[in-house]
Design an enzyme around this catalytic site. Sequence first.
Site, PDB file in Angstrom:
ATOM      1  N   CYS A  43       0.684  -1.222  -0.071  1.00 38.94           N
ATOM      2  CA  CYS A  43       0.049   0.055  -0.002  1.00 38.94           C
ATOM      3  C   CYS A  43       0.611   1.258  -0.009  1.00 38.94           C
ATOM      4  CB  CYS A  43      -1.064  -0.160   1.330  1.00 38.94           C
ATOM      5  SG  CYS A  43      -2.028   1.587   1.206  1.00 38.94           S
ATOM      6  N   CYS A  68      -0.776   4.126   2.216  1.00 35.49           N
ATOM      7  CA  CYS A  68      -0.157   3.929   3.759  1.00 35.49           C
ATOM      8  C   CYS A  68       1.328   4.221   3.867  1.00 35.49           C
ATOM      9  CB  CYS A  68      -0.588   2.553   4.056  1.00 35.49           C
ATOM     10  SG  CYS A  68      -1.985   1.653   3.200  1.00 35.49           S
ATOM     11  N   ASP A  69       2.172   3.689   3.370  1.00 32.30           N
ATOM     12  CA  ASP A  69       3.454   3.619   3.545  1.00 32.30           C
ATOM     13  C   ASP A  69       4.588   4.385   2.685  1.00 32.30           C
ATOM     14  OD1 ASP A  69       2.877   1.839   5.362  1.00 32.30           O
ATOM     15  OD2 ASP A  69       3.003  -0.023   4.238  1.00 32.30           O
TER      16      ASP A  69
END
Length: 308
Positions: free
Chosen positions: A131, A134-135
């Site tokens: 992701c 997200c990261d």
Amino acid sequence: MENVIIIGTGCAGWTAAIYTARANLEPVVLAGEQIGGQLTTTSEVENYPGFPEGVDGPTLMFSMQQQAERFGARIDYKTVDKVEKGDDGTFVVHCGEDELQARTVIVATGARPRLLGLPNEENGKNGLTTCATCDGAFYRDMPVAVIGGGDSACEEATFLTRFASKVYLVHRRDELRASKIMAERALAHEKIEAVWNTELTAYHPGDDGKMKSVSIRNRESGEEGSLEVKGVFIAIGHVPNSGFLNGLAELDENGYILQVPGKTVTKTPGLYAAGDVADHFYRQAITAAGQGCAAALEAERYLADQED
Ligand code: NAP
């Protein structure tokens, strides 16, 4: 006979539990194999509203669980094999030897990111993630690789150019599957370098346990090589966890549950689908939570109508 059984303990499941519990429906939440869902594989969540400093995934999920339990949701550590609907319109949920009965079922079983199946491949750990939203921000000024050739891979690669010093887009063929506009946008970016006809064959952590490099192999020439990258973003699709529904919901060609547009309603009255098991487009914690809320409200209204 339960009012509501919620299958799944990700953002969609726990949000549905909070809403149905507050409506005094005393929901039962079936935990499944990965309690807390995909967010438990993420170290830090910076885009869930309400946490200006970010929050780590497991903490966020446990907070949702506590919030649901505070209002009377009951968690049962079972995994569902099959759901059936009886002639009286109620559902039978099979979990191994056990059978549970309910008037409504909310399916919030999510999807699991497809991985490559290589040794020491652990999603969310040591530089490997599925992701970018997200990261991505953790890879500022570092080289990274994105694996895949679809819209997700192109979108993730383009998004990562905001942070990474360089993005290798590693695809197993010499042509992207992605839509033209997304492919062109990715390939035109100066930070993105496509690595064609190539598969990833191994991850190599450094002494600190973090990603140091990956081995690659050209599928046409057989030539082997490596890429010095600090992060690998796998974007080779997801597998929705919908196989246990026994025909109660219509699925698209990839196994995602088809909802009535704009709702979480499925083709079976009383059966609702929320989050990543039905949504392959947004796939965010907050959108899954939103669908969990919608499913709870729809189940509540369905039950109220039944009583009339
Ligand atoms: P996808 O379209 O199924 O693409 C998966 C990619 O991964 C393909 O390029 C495939 O290669 C590759 N792949 C699959 N298994 C692999 C393996 N074992 N090793 C190496 N490569 C592998 O999946 P997606 O990109 O996640 O998209 C899913 C759906 O969501 C699509 O309908 C897409 O249009 C949609 N989506 C839309 C947007 C948007 O519009 N903003 C963003 C993301 C996703 P091959 O090409 O060789 O098969």
